[in-house]
Write a protein that holds these residues in place. Structure first.
Motif, PDB file in Angstrom:
ATOM      1  N   ARG A  64       0.825  -1.209   0.000  1.00 24.03           N
ATOM      2  CA  ARG A  64       0.000   0.000   0.000  1.00 24.03           C
ATOM      3  C   ARG A  64       0.862   1.263   0.000  1.00 24.03           C
ATOM      4  N   MET A  65       1.895   1.295   0.841  1.00 22.66           N
ATOM      5  CA  MET A  65       2.745   2.475   0.912  1.00 22.66           C
ATOM      6  C   MET A  65       3.582   2.642  -0.345  1.00 22.66           C
ATOM      7  N   GLY A  66       4.245   1.571  -0.773  1.00 22.36           N
ATOM      8  CA  GLY A  66       5.092   1.644  -1.953  1.00 22.36           C
ATOM      9  C   GLY A  66       4.317   2.034  -3.193  1.00 22.36           C
ATOM     10  N   ALA A  67       3.126   1.468  -3.336  1.00 25.94           N
ATOM     11  CA  ALA A  67       2.290   1.812  -4.488  1.00 25.94           C
ATOM     12  C   ALA A  67       1.891   3.285  -4.447  1.00 25.94           C
ATOM     13  N   GLY A  68       1.615   3.793  -3.243  1.00 27.16           N
ATOM     14  CA  GLY A  68       1.259   5.202  -3.112  1.00 27.16           C
ATOM     15  C   GLY A  68       2.414   6.119  -3.467  1.00 27.16           C
ATOM     16  N   ILE A  69       3.627   5.735  -3.063  1.00 26.62           N
ATOM     17  CA  ILE A  69       4.812   6.526  -3.399  1.00 26.62           C
ATOM     18  C   ILE A  69       5.021   6.534  -4.915  1.00 26.62           C
ATOM     19  N   ALA A  70       4.889   5.361  -5.532  1.00 23.16           N
ATOM     20  CA  ALA A  70       5.013   5.272  -6.989  1.00 23.16           C
ATOM     21  C   ALA A  70       3.984   6.169  -7.675  1.00 23.16           C
ATOM     22  N   HIS A  71       2.757   6.125  -7.202  1.00 20.01           N
ATOM     23  CA  HIS A  71       1.670   6.942  -7.754  1.00 20.01           C
ATOM     24  C   HIS A  71       2.021   8.426  -7.701  1.00 20.01           C
ATOM     25  N   ALA A  72       2.566   8.885  -6.559  1.00 19.16           N
ATOM     26  CA  ALA A  72       2.877  10.299  -6.394  1.00 19.16           C
ATOM     27  C   ALA A  72       3.913  10.761  -7.403  1.00 19.16           C
ATOM     28  N   PHE A  73       4.953   9.968  -7.616  1.00 21.30           N
ATOM     29  CA  PHE A  73       5.993  10.370  -8.560  1.00 21.30           C
ATOM     30  C   PHE A  73       5.521  10.244 -10.012  1.00 21.30           C
ATOM     31  N   LEU A  74       4.688   9.262 -10.296  1.00 24.37           N
ATOM     32  CA  LEU A  74       4.141   9.141 -11.652  1.00 24.37           C
ATOM     33  C   LEU A  74       3.340  10.382 -12.021  1.00 24.37           C
ATOM     34  N   LEU A  75       2.520  10.870 -11.097  1.00 19.13           N
ATOM     35  CA  LEU A  75       1.714  12.054 -11.394  1.00 19.13           C
ATOM     36  C   LEU A  75       2.565  13.309 -11.546  1.00 19.13           C
ATOM     37  N   ALA A  76       3.810  13.278 -11.023  1.00 16.75           N
ATOM     38  CA  ALA A  76       4.727  14.409 -11.189  1.00 16.75           C
ATOM     39  C   ALA A  76       5.581  14.267 -12.444  1.00 16.75           C
ATOM     40  N   ARG A 133      24.659   9.933   0.697  1.00 16.03           N
ATOM     41  CA  ARG A 133      23.593   9.941  -0.315  1.00 16.03           C
ATOM     42  C   ARG A 133      22.337   9.228   0.178  1.00 16.03           C
ATOM     43  N   PHE A 134      22.183   9.156   1.494  1.00 21.25           N
ATOM     44  CA  PHE A 134      21.076   8.416   2.105  1.00 21.25           C
ATOM     45  C   PHE A 134      20.355   9.306   3.112  1.00 21.25           C
ATOM     46  N   LEU A 135      19.016   9.196   3.127  1.00 19.25           N
ATOM     47  CA  LEU A 135      18.204   9.929   4.096  1.00 19.25           C
ATOM     48  C   LEU A 135      16.875   9.210   4.276  1.00 19.25           C
ATOM     49  N   GLY A 136      16.104   9.660   5.224  1.00 24.93           N
ATOM     50  CA  GLY A 136      14.755   9.135   5.396  1.00 24.93           C
ATOM     51  C   GLY A 136      13.763   9.971   4.619  1.00 24.93           C
ATOM     52  N   MET A 137      12.836   9.313   3.933  1.00 27.41           N
ATOM     53  CA  MET A 137      11.697   9.977   3.293  1.00 27.41           C
ATOM     54  C   MET A 137      10.450   9.250   3.771  1.00 27.41           C
ATOM     55  N   HIS A 138       9.883   9.737   4.844  1.00 30.74           N
ATOM     56  CA  HIS A 138       8.756   9.073   5.493  1.00 30.74           C
ATOM     57  C   HIS A 138       7.443   9.625   4.959  1.00 30.74           C
ATOM     58  N   PHE A 139       6.794   8.823   4.110  1.00 36.82           N
ATOM     59  CA  PHE A 139       5.483   9.167   3.562  1.00 36.82           C
ATOM     60  C   PHE A 139       4.395   8.692   4.523  1.00 36.82           C
TER      61      PHE A 139
END
Length: 291
Positions: free
Chosen positions: A21-33, A142-148
């Motif tokens: 659910r989370m990964g798909a939502g992240i993918a969706h957000a970048f696709l729309l951008a 080159r690493f950080l947290g991106m908490h959606f």
């Protein structure tokens, strides 16, 4: 826009490890951008399920009129795979596997091995130390947290977690990416639970203790927060949405690092043991029509 970003300013090629659910939502957000997005899953069936989640979410956005292109055009920029080598050209990869330290370490090290030296690797972890994860990486700068936040399409917040080794310029760049996908970034230093999970879990655990003690019903505890404090969703319903097992894992991690105030209530442990995990199983503090 440059040759490595979309017109909106998002990375041109984005990878997501884990298509739940989370990964798909992240993918969706970048696709729309406007990004090209690749989701990698553990096997063929999981990859197919992830594809369905992402493309169904895209179709829903098109139907609501919140996408700039049609579903076919957006879908043409999406791919799924079972091999992390598919991330080789990505400028950003977001890890979104379950909240288990060993699993995340394995996932992040495998992904880093196929990325270009200047690519960015991020974790969607909601509580695990970014510094602890970075210590096992070859390029921690080159690493950080991106908490959606769940559900990603509706949520407007992304919590950026800066580790001690994270390049400061990278944090600024990540802020721009978050704005490019239509969300608002906050930046926090690495600490157990960061800002959002530490506060959110504290409220959720106290709500469960109140239910356990018979203070009020789940519905009335939630109404106290939605009507009295203008929270968009009550703490018990939110726990159902996140998953009781997920929140139990976070609470155990916080208790180990911050003390007894985060000790999970017996009711929470019992419900998880009984498989009452919330919406994904059809029952938690509420009964859900569809998992």
């Amino acid at each position: 826009m440059n040759e490595r970003t979309t017109h909106a300013g998002a990375p041109l090629d984005v990878g997501v490890l884990g298509g739940g659910r989370m990964g798909a939502g992240i993918a969706h957000a970048f696709l729309l951008a406007g990004s090209r997005v690749t989701v990698v899953e553990r096997d063929v069936d999981a990859a197919a399920a992830a594809s369905s989640r992402v493309l169904d979410s895209v179709a829903a956005s098109v139907a609501r009129g919140t996408a700039d292109q049609g579903a076919e055009a957006i879908g043409a920029r999406f791919a799924s795979s079972t091999d992390v080598a598919a991330f080789a050209r990505c400028g950003l990869v977001v890890e979104a596997v379950p909240e288990q330290l060993e699993l995340k370490i394995d996932a992040l090290t495998r992904v880093e091995a196929v990325l270009a030296d200047d690519a960015v690797l991020a974790s969607n972890t909601s509580s695990i130390s970014i510094d602890e994860l970075a210590a096992l990486l070859e390029r921690p700068s080159r690493f950080l947290g991106m908490h959606f936040f769940n559900p990603v399409p509706a949520s407007t917040l992304v919590e950026l977690v800066r580790g001690r080794a994270t390049d400061h310029a990278l944090v600024d760049e990540a802020r721009d990416w978050v704005r490019a996908i239509g969300k608002t970034p906050i930046v926090v230093a690495d600490a157990p639970g960061f800002a959002s999970s530490r506060l959110g879990v504290a409220i959720g655990l106290e709500a469960i203790r109140m239910l356990e003690d018979g203070v009020a019903s789940a519905e009335d505890i939630d109404l106290a927060m939605t009507l009295g404090y203008k929270h968009p969703v009550g703490p018990l319903r939110l726990t159902d949405l996140v998953g009781l097992d997920v929140r139990l894992g976070i609470a155990e991690y916080l208790a180990a690092n911050l003390g007894d105030r985060f000790t999970p209530p017996a009711l929470m442990r019992r419900m998880v043991a009984e498989g009452k995990l919330g919406r994904k199983t059809g029952e938690g503090f509420y009964v859900w029509d569809t998992p």
